[in-house]
Design a protein around this motif. Sequence first.
Motif, PDB file in Angstrom:
ATOM      1  N   PHE A  51       0.946   0.732  -1.458  1.00  0.00           N
ATOM      2  CA  PHE A  51       0.547   1.108  -0.145  1.00  0.00           C
ATOM      3  C   PHE A  51      -1.178   1.440  -0.087  1.00  0.00           C
ATOM      4  CE2 PHE A  51       0.924   4.632   3.056  1.00  0.00           C
ATOM      5  CZ  PHE A  51       0.889   3.982   4.217  1.00  0.00           C
ATOM      6  N   ALA A  52      -1.725   1.818  -1.184  1.00  0.00           N
ATOM      7  CA  ALA A  52      -3.040   2.005  -1.178  1.00  0.00           C
ATOM      8  C   ALA A  52      -3.753   0.565  -1.287  1.00  0.00           C
ATOM      9  CB  ALA A  52      -3.595   2.830  -2.444  1.00  0.00           C
ATOM     10  N   ILE A  53      -3.243  -0.584  -1.951  1.00  0.00           N
ATOM     11  CA  ILE A  53      -3.616  -1.756  -2.136  1.00  0.00           C
ATOM     12  C   ILE A  53      -3.764  -2.240  -0.629  1.00  0.00           C
ATOM     13  CG2 ILE A  53      -3.184  -4.075  -2.918  1.00  0.00           C
ATOM     14  CD1 ILE A  53      -2.332  -2.824  -5.681  1.00  0.00           C
ATOM     15  N   SER A  58      -6.354  -4.458   3.876  1.00  0.00           N
ATOM     16  CA  SER A  58      -6.230  -4.471   5.670  1.00  0.00           C
ATOM     17  C   SER A  58      -7.210  -3.647   6.308  1.00  0.00           C
ATOM     18  CB  SER A  58      -4.640  -4.181   5.818  1.00  0.00           C
ATOM     19  OG  SER A  58      -4.589  -2.733   5.819  1.00  0.00           O
ATOM     20  N   ASN A  59      -8.110  -2.843   5.541  1.00  0.00           N
ATOM     21  CA  ASN A  59      -9.069  -1.963   5.996  1.00  0.00           C
ATOM     22  C   ASN A  59      -8.401  -1.078   7.209  1.00  0.00           C
ATOM     23  OD1 ASN A  59     -11.609  -1.183   6.182  1.00  0.00           O
ATOM     24  ND2 ASN A  59     -12.182  -2.397   8.241  1.00  0.00           N
TER      25      ASN A  59
END
Length: 111
Positions: A51-53, A58-59
């Motif tokens: 999720f963090a990636i 995706s900014n």
Amino acid sequence: MNQKYEECLKACNECLEACNKCYDACLRENHVKMMVECIRLDRACADACAFAIQAMTSNSPFMKKICQLCAEICERCADECAKHDHEHCQRCAESCRKCAKACREMSMYVS
């Protein structure tokens, strides 16, 4: 910012991989019931890293909060994995701590 971003992405990827390996190895341990919390946190941590990636690449306007949450989950996973003597758990705990640090640092640089 770019260096922190690259470091955090790398740490999240490494942590995701370590958690997946730990999860799989825990399922093959002789006393799987003793590994239940480790397995649960491995899954949660791998999902948080993914999720963090996604948020970073995706900014996302929620990147700061997502990185903070990822750091919290990584710390919990590290604490649990560190309780077990298995090599895969120890490697996972180390990756989780590294990721938690990178995510906390990343969240400080994001507005």
